[in-house]
Scaffold this active site. Structure first.
Site, PDB file in Angstrom:
ATOM      1  N   PRO A  35       8.584   3.107   5.115  1.00 15.22           N
ATOM      2  CG  PRO A  35       9.871   2.961   3.762  1.00 15.22           C
ATOM      3  CD  PRO A  35      10.112   2.389   4.799  1.00 15.22           C
ATOM      4  CG  ASP A  36       2.620   4.061   1.673  1.00 15.07           C
ATOM      5  OD1 ASP A  36       3.605   4.657   1.075  1.00 15.07           O
ATOM      6  OD2 ASP A  36       1.569   4.835   1.713  1.00 15.07           O
ATOM      7  CG  PHE A  37       4.219   0.078  -2.589  1.00 21.08           C
ATOM      8  CD1 PHE A  37       6.129  -0.401  -2.308  1.00 21.08           C
ATOM      9  CD2 PHE A  37       3.844  -1.649  -3.271  1.00 21.08           C
ATOM     10  CE1 PHE A  37       6.379  -1.615  -2.044  1.00 21.08           C
ATOM     11  CE2 PHE A  37       4.577  -2.565  -3.206  1.00 21.08           C
ATOM     12  CZ  PHE A  37       5.746  -2.662  -2.581  1.00 21.08           C
ATOM     13  NE  ARG A  38      -0.440   2.065  -6.286  1.00 23.81           N
ATOM     14  CZ  ARG A  38       0.217   0.473  -5.462  1.00 23.81           C
ATOM     15  NH1 ARG A  38       0.367  -0.072  -4.473  1.00 23.81           N
ATOM     16  NH2 ARG A  38       0.559  -0.252  -6.796  1.00 23.81           N
ATOM     17  CG  ASN A 104       2.021  -4.004   5.720  1.00 24.72           C
ATOM     18  OD1 ASN A 104       0.919  -3.809   4.521  1.00 24.72           O
ATOM     19  ND2 ASN A 104       1.124  -3.618   7.271  1.00 24.72           N
ATOM     20  CG  ASP A 106       4.927  -5.072   8.442  1.00 25.24           C
ATOM     21  OD1 ASP A 106       4.689  -5.683   9.199  1.00 25.24           O
ATOM     22  OD2 ASP A 106       5.060  -3.984   8.038  1.00 25.24           O
ATOM     23  CG  HIS A 121       1.115  -9.551  -0.371  1.00 23.58           C
ATOM     24  ND1 HIS A 121       0.653  -7.947  -0.328  1.00 23.58           N
ATOM     25  CD2 HIS A 121      -0.102  -9.966  -1.764  1.00 23.58           C
ATOM     26  CE1 HIS A 121      -0.222  -7.901  -1.890  1.00 23.58           C
ATOM     27  NE2 HIS A 121      -0.598  -9.528  -1.822  1.00 23.58           N
TER      28      HIS A 121
END
Ligand code: NAD
Length: 241
Positions: A35-38, A104, A106, A121
């Site tokens: 899932p993303d954040f927004r 990302n 991941d 990040h």
């Protein structure tokens, strides 16, 4: 304008660039099940409080932090690259893309084969023990977030809200300033300072389902799923080199 035409326009600009960089966000990995954040309805912020993902929150109660983030870590641990990641890796291999700047954590760009990846990040693939300094791999702490050497608290190697960005961010800024084309994929461009990088770019292309503050500045905006669009651009690039 029909999507085929938008894809051809994007391929034309990317194919004519001397130095193209890509900036990706959580939206490129939603097709891998992360899932993303927004995104409305499915984004993490529908059920989670961003305050739980700050460095202060981690320092004050690491166990609580892990209870909040563990479902995301488990999904990332089992995820594989999708057509979007694979298309970007192939664009780099063929010389159309010089760097992938990603927000990302991941590791899916590297798993897809991208080589010049700047993780602004950090990465969740490892964590560092705050007691003994040992590195622990994600699969080692995804079920039990304690150091495999000494049992100490592990800090994931990601940038939490409130922390300084890693040195990769300076390199990303340099890439953004020297590029003559930036392709943004799957980012709302709302997280600073990475979200500011497109302001340096000359020929901006955006593939994102939702709107971004840079849509007006972009030469092409495509609001369709990233995997399908990137595969289309890769095919259309065949005629360029
Ligand atoms: P965001 O959630 O703010 O924005 C994601 C954007 O992607 C949205 O605008 C959405 O409309 C779009 N999108 C979603 N699925 C898409 C698809 N299949 N095709 C095209 N567009 C799609 O994410 P962000 O801008 O990356 O910023 C939030 C932060 O989220 C980043 O700092 C990142 O570190 C963190 N994050 C990372 C992951 C990951 O590593 N996969 C997952 C969640 C959050």
């Amino acid at each position: 304008m029909p999507i085929e035409e938008l894809i051809n326009r994007a391929a034309n600009i990317l194919g004519s660039a001397r130095h193209a960089v890509v900036l990706t966000g959580a939206g490129i990995s939603t097709e891998s099940g992360i899932p993303d954040f927004r995104s409305p309805g499915t984004g993490l912020w529908e059920n989670e409080d961003p305050e739980d993902f700050t460095i202060e929150s981690f320092n004050s109660d690491p166990q609580r932090f892990y209870r909040r983030i563990m479902p995301l870590l488990r999904v990332i641990n089992g995820a594989v690259p999708n057509n979007g990641h694979l298309a970007l890796a192939e664009m780099e291999r063929r010389g159309f893309v010089q760097a992938v700047i990603t927000q990302n954590i991941d590791n899916l760009h590297q798993e897809a084969g991208s080589k010049n990846v700047l993780e602004v990040h950090g990465s969740i693939t490892a964590g560092t023990c705050l007691s003994c300094g040992s590195k622990n791999k994600l699969h080692e702490f995804v079920d039990e977030p304690a150091c495999s050497s000494c049992g100490g608290v592990i800090k994931p190697d990601i940038t939490l809200f409130g922390e300084d960005l890693p040195p990769a961010f300076q390199r990303a800024q340099r890439e953004a300033m020297r590029c003559d084309c930036m392709l943004v994929v799957g980012s709302s461009l709302q997280v600073a300072p990475a979200g500011y990088l497109p302001r340096y770019s000359k020929n901006l292309l955006i593939i994102n389902r939702g709107t971004t503050p840079y849509d007006e500045m972009a030469r092409v905006v495509i609001r369709s799923p990233a995997g399908e669009v990137l595969t289309g651009i890769l095919d259309a690039l065949d005629v360029y080199r």
